[in-house]
Design a protein around this motif. Structure first.
Motif, short mmCIF file in Angstrom:
data_model
loop_
_atom_site.label_atom_id
_atom_site.label_comp_id
_atom_site.label_asym_id
_atom_site.label_seq_id
_atom_site.Cartn_x
_atom_site.Cartn_y
_atom_site.Cartn_z
N ILE A 78 11.86 -21.40 -3.20
CA ILE A 78 12.16 -20.39 -4.19
C ILE A 78 12.63 -19.33 -3.74
CG2 ILE A 78 11.48 -19.85 -6.68
CD1 ILE A 78 9.21 -21.99 -6.43
N ASP A 79 12.05 -18.75 -2.99
CA ASP A 79 12.17 -17.13 -2.09
C ASP A 79 13.68 -17.19 -1.16
OD1 ASP A 79 11.42 -15.19 -1.54
OD2 ASP A 79 10.34 -16.23 0.90
N ASP A 402 5.19 -1.47 -6.76
CA ASP A 402 4.46 -1.60 -7.56
C ASP A 402 3.04 -1.71 -7.59
OD1 ASP A 402 6.32 -0.25 -9.39
OD2 ASP A 402 7.19 -2.18 -10.29
N VAL A 403 2.55 -3.11 -6.99
CA VAL A 403 0.97 -3.69 -7.29
C VAL A 403 0.53 -2.61 -5.39
CG1 VAL A 403 -0.18 -5.59 -5.73
CG2 VAL A 403 1.39 -6.06 -7.52
N ASP A 433 13.50 -7.61 -2.21
CA ASP A 433 12.92 -6.82 -3.57
C ASP A 433 11.62 -5.86 -2.49
OD1 ASP A 433 11.99 -8.77 -4.36
OD2 ASP A 433 12.72 -8.02 -5.90
N ARG A 434 11.02 -6.05 -1.87
CA ARG A 434 9.77 -6.64 -1.05
C ARG A 434 9.96 -6.00 0.59
NH1 ARG A 434 5.95 -9.87 -4.26
NH2 ARG A 434 5.06 -10.37 -2.52
N TYR A 435 8.54 -5.50 0.61
CA TYR A 435 8.69 -5.85 2.44
C TYR A 435 7.74 -6.89 2.93
CZ TYR A 435 9.55 -0.87 0.22
OH TYR A 435 10.08 0.34 -0.55
#
Length: 856
Positions: A78-79, A402-403, A433-435
């Motif tokens: 999915i990633d 955001d989390v 779009d993350r770290y």
């Protein structure tokens, strides 16, 4: 070879990878595993070869496996496939798009429409009425003081009407099945595209249809993309495997594809099964799949898959070893370190991560363990930056801005500055779009530095933060929520999200993952017996699917503590004993279930029971009793107006008449069954198979071909490859009878290829039998007997007596055709023994009749 990240030496390994890239570009797809201990440089060498592949026009896709229970089924795929917009393939519930309308907001005029071929609707009336309903609902709810709202979902029986609004147009999509986020996102993208291209016209639009006639072009993909609603999880998984393989291979034909999956040692079972499927499919594609894993952390599931793939020679492996002393020296040179080189090499043992972390630390003293170096670097951060990194280690391998913001209670700017600092110091890197952590070991060191209580507190905060951030897309993070609330010891939330994550996994036929989630829910339920029993039944059902029947029986027996659930538990227990061919025990539990269901008047459940009991008596050879139970099943289903079990009962009665040679009555029953099951494509496919067989037995070969073809088409539509294969062999059998050898070979070849791909040994043997028949008709008896012997050998190992009897029968007839009566008689006698052992009296008589001809 030296890179900024300390990528040294590895010339030999890099050269092998380059050759694989070059071979792949020429249509020789492959899977390669890059293995080695933590910190050895697996990700770095793959990143380097990825750059090389990209410079050679490869498309680069990346996916990562997640540690622990927070991983969804198929997570790395999915990633990776998000990049191509193909992540919708993994939706556990898929809608079928029937109609698509583009409507002007101001005038409610219909700008465009597309529809599925077999549906009819007056589009103008429909959109006008829809506009009126929206206005009515909006006006009504405004009286509650909520202001004007737009209606975005409507339901009618099995249909849903979804609406997405833009500034100038709204998109209306009519679906059957269940909507999902993938479809909703696609609808939003289409509205955005229409308004980007036609916004200027629509702002002052006066009704000129020619000026907007291209607006509908953006909607054309929805019908083909959302083509099939899926109800059977097993078929859903097979379709996912097929579609992912097909889409990736199609992409690779236009541009070679390099797919990297990192941390494969943490892969979920579903991803590993998909990887194995792809490994057998991509040999003639331009798709190179590179996976990295740590041998010391290999899971049992990965070990099993590797064993199978190694046996079939489906992958290459590149093992990375520790660096030599000269290579460590090359890493150290750019930092200007002059002393202590021998000690660095000795303590690092040539591990590149140890060396790079030490060099970044700026320390003179060389710690004995890499964990000490990482901890020393971390402690230098201090203040809020340290807090951010520590909290991130609880969120996971990768984390969302955001989390993290809600978990740490930091404002955006402050958090952003902390993350910038961590990026510069190589603790984290940007990932889509993350770290993500630069290396999993950094996360592990931080995570283990917390006390148990502090971990629990932060997991709890992460769970509530994630629940808030993803409230509109909660289905995307069910497994993560279950994980964090479980670790945070929030019992009600742990149960809620574990059950939802389990259901999601079950709908994808990811049964091991579903089982893990349900067992986690059970752990947190404590003494809540009402919910506990329901979860026990779900766990039992999964053990049943996995063939772990003893475990399933334990769950069902334990669930009988609930009086209301007793009858369904007894029914399930009976079903397991029926599968085990322990017919008397099955009848015992069916009897218990029947007594309880009769006392509460549950005709649908009784219909299922009677049908199952009928099948047992049929297998025992008591055909009269079997028929009486099939008729009881029909009566109960009619009382309940249960179309499914009415259809199943008629099919069972049809099979009874087919076995007796009463093909007219069998046909009538199958036709009634088909009419009742027309909306259940999986069941309808089976009925069409039965009709194909009955027409073959009745020598009505055109009709047999017709229904075999219908069977094939439906099976293709719902992704049931096994069903396609059955239909192909039914058609093959008719062409054999007609001596149309070219057609028979064509159908048999297609069926054999499908069954071989699925490793369906029983049906591979059936294909061999048909090859034996075909070559016998051609009088090539050497090949004919070769294939018959292969079929017999396989069926003996499998112990499938009915199929073995059929194969011996056809083998005997072929010997008779050759003129070898002695061998023919021996084989027919073996056929009779097999049929007798299987309790197939009808076929025993058929063989006996054939043997009697030898004495005439």
């Amino acid at each position: 070879m030296v890179s900024e990240n300390g990528f040294v030496d590895r010339e030999k390994e890099f050269s092998r990878l380059k050759k694989l890239v070059e071979r792949t570009s020429k249509g020789k797809g492959r899977i390669v595993f890059v293995t080695g201990e933590a910190g050895i440089g697996k990700t770095r060498i793959v990143d380097e070869i990825g750059k090389y592949a990209e410079s050679n026009n490869f498309m680069i896709l990346k996916g990562r496996c997640a540690f622990g229970a927070d991983a969804d089924p198929f997570l790395p795929f999915i990633d990776a496939l998000k990049t191509l917009g193909l992540d919708y393939l993994f939706a556990e519930k898929s809608p079928m798009v029937e109609y698509v309308f583009v409507v002007d907001n101001d005038s409610s005029l219909l700008l465009s429409e597309i529809k599925r071929e077999d549906v009819e609707m007056d589009s103008q009336i429909f959109t006008s009425m829809l506009g009126a309903v929206q206005d009515f609902v909006s006006d009504s709810f405004s009286k509650f003081g909520k202001g004007k709202r737009r209606l975005d979902v409507l339901g009618y029986e099995d249909y849903r009407i979804l609406i997405n609004y833009g500034d100038f147009v709204h998109l209306v999509v009519v679906i059957s099945g269940t909507e999902n986020n993938f479809l909703k996102n696609d609808m939003k993208k289409i509205v955005d595209k229409i308004e980007k291209n036609y916004g200027g016209i629509l702002k002052k639009w006066g009704g000129d249809m020619d000026s907007v006639k291209g607006a509908g072009d953006f909607t054309s993909s929805l019908i083909s993309k959302y083509d099939t609603p899926f109800f059977d999880p097993k078929l859903r998984r097979e379709t996912i495997f097929r579609d992912v393989s097909t889409k990736l291979i199609e992409k690779s034909k236009k541009q070679p594809v390099f797919l990297f999956i990192d941390d494969l040692h943490w892969a979920d079972p579903s991803s590993l099964n998909l990887l194995y499927y792809l490994s057998r499919d991509i040999k003639e594609s331009s798709l190179l799949i590179c996976c990295a894993y740590r041998p010391e952390d290999v899971s049992k599931n990965l070990m099993n898959i590797l064993r199978i793939m190694k046996k079939e020679k489906l992958f290459d492996e590149i093992r990375l070893k520790n660096l030599g002393e000269n290579d460590v020296l090359e890493m150290i040179k750019p930092y200007g370190v002059s002393g202590g080189i021998d000690e660095i090499y000795e303590k690092s043992n040539g591990n590149p991560l140890y060396v790079s972390e030490f060099l970044r630390s700026g320390e003179n003293e060389i710690p004995p363990k890499i964990e000490d170096i990482i901890l020393g670097r971390v402690e230098k951060l201090g203040g809020e930056t340290l807090k951010v990194l520590e909290y991130a280690s609880i969120v996971g391998e990768s984390f969302d801005f955001d989390v993290l913001s809600k978990t740490t209670n930091m404002d955006e700017e402050k958090l952003g500055l902390c993350l910038e600092n961590l990026l510069k110091k190589h603790f984290i890197s940007e990932y889509q779009d993350r770290y993500k952590f630069e290396h999993g070991m950094i996360k592990d060191v931080l995570h283990s530095n917390f006390s148990i209580k502090m971990r629990e507190i932060i997991h709890k905060k992460v769970g509530f933060a994630m629940e808030d951030v993803y409230r509109d897309k909660i289905n995307d993070v069910l497994a993560e929520l279950a994980f964090h609330f479980s670790k945070g010891n929030v019992s009600d939330k742990a149960v809620k999200y574990s059950l939802l994550a389990g259901e999601k996994a079950k709908n994808l036929y990811a049964n091991h993952e579903a089982l893990r989630h349900y067992e986690n829910a059970l752990k947190f339920l404590g003494k809540k017996e009402d919910k506990k029993v329901d979860v026990l039944i779900r766990i039992g059902d999964l053990h049943n699917i996995l063939g772990e029947w003893d475990n399933a029986l334990k769950c069902y027996e334990e669930a009988t503590i609930d009086e209301e659930k007793k009858p369904e538990c007894y029914l399930r227990i009976g079903n397991i004993y029926r599968k085990r061919d322990e017919w008397d025990k099955a009848l015992e539990y069916y009897g218990k279930s029947m007594d309880l269901y009769q006392s509460v008047n549950a005709p649908s459940a009784l219909s299922e029971l009677y049908n199952n009991i009928g099948h047992i008596y049929s297998l025992k050879g008591d055909t009269k009793k079997a028929l009486s139970y099939y008729k009881k099943s029909l009566e109960s289903a009619e009382i309940a107006n249960d179309k499914k079990w009415m259809g199943e009962a008629f099919r069972s009665i049809g099979l009874f008449y087919d076995d007796r040679g009463d093909y007219i009555k069998a046909e009538q029953c199958f036709k009634k069954s088909a009419d009742l099951l027309r909306d259940d494509l999986g069941s309808l496919s089976k009925v069409y198979n039965s009709l194909s067989v009955v027409y073959y037995n009745a020598n009505e070969y055109n009709k047999s071909i017709e229904y075999a073809t219908r069977k094939i088409k439906i099976s293709e539509k719902i992704g049931d490859l096994r069903g396609v294969g059955y239909g192909l062999l039914n058609a093959c059998r008719v062409y054999e009878k007609r001596k149309q050898i070219v057609e028979a070979v064509g159908y048999c070849n297609k069926a054999f290829a499908l069954f071989k791909k699925m490793k369906e040994e029983r049906m591979i043997a059936a294909s061999f039998m048909h090859y034996g028949i075909i070559y016998g008709i051609k009088k090539d008896f050497v090949k004919s007997f070769f294939y018959f012997e292969k079929a017999v050998s396989m069926l003996k190992k499998l112990g499938i007596l009915y199929d073995l009897g059929e194969t011996y029968f056809e083998y005997g007839l072929m010997n008779k055709h050759k003129g070898d009566d002695a061998n023919a008689k021996k084989l027919l006698e073996k056929a009779m023994d097999s049929f007798q052992a299987a309790g197939a009296e009808k076929y025993v008589e058929k063989v006996r009749e054939e043997i009697s001809k030898f004495s005439q």
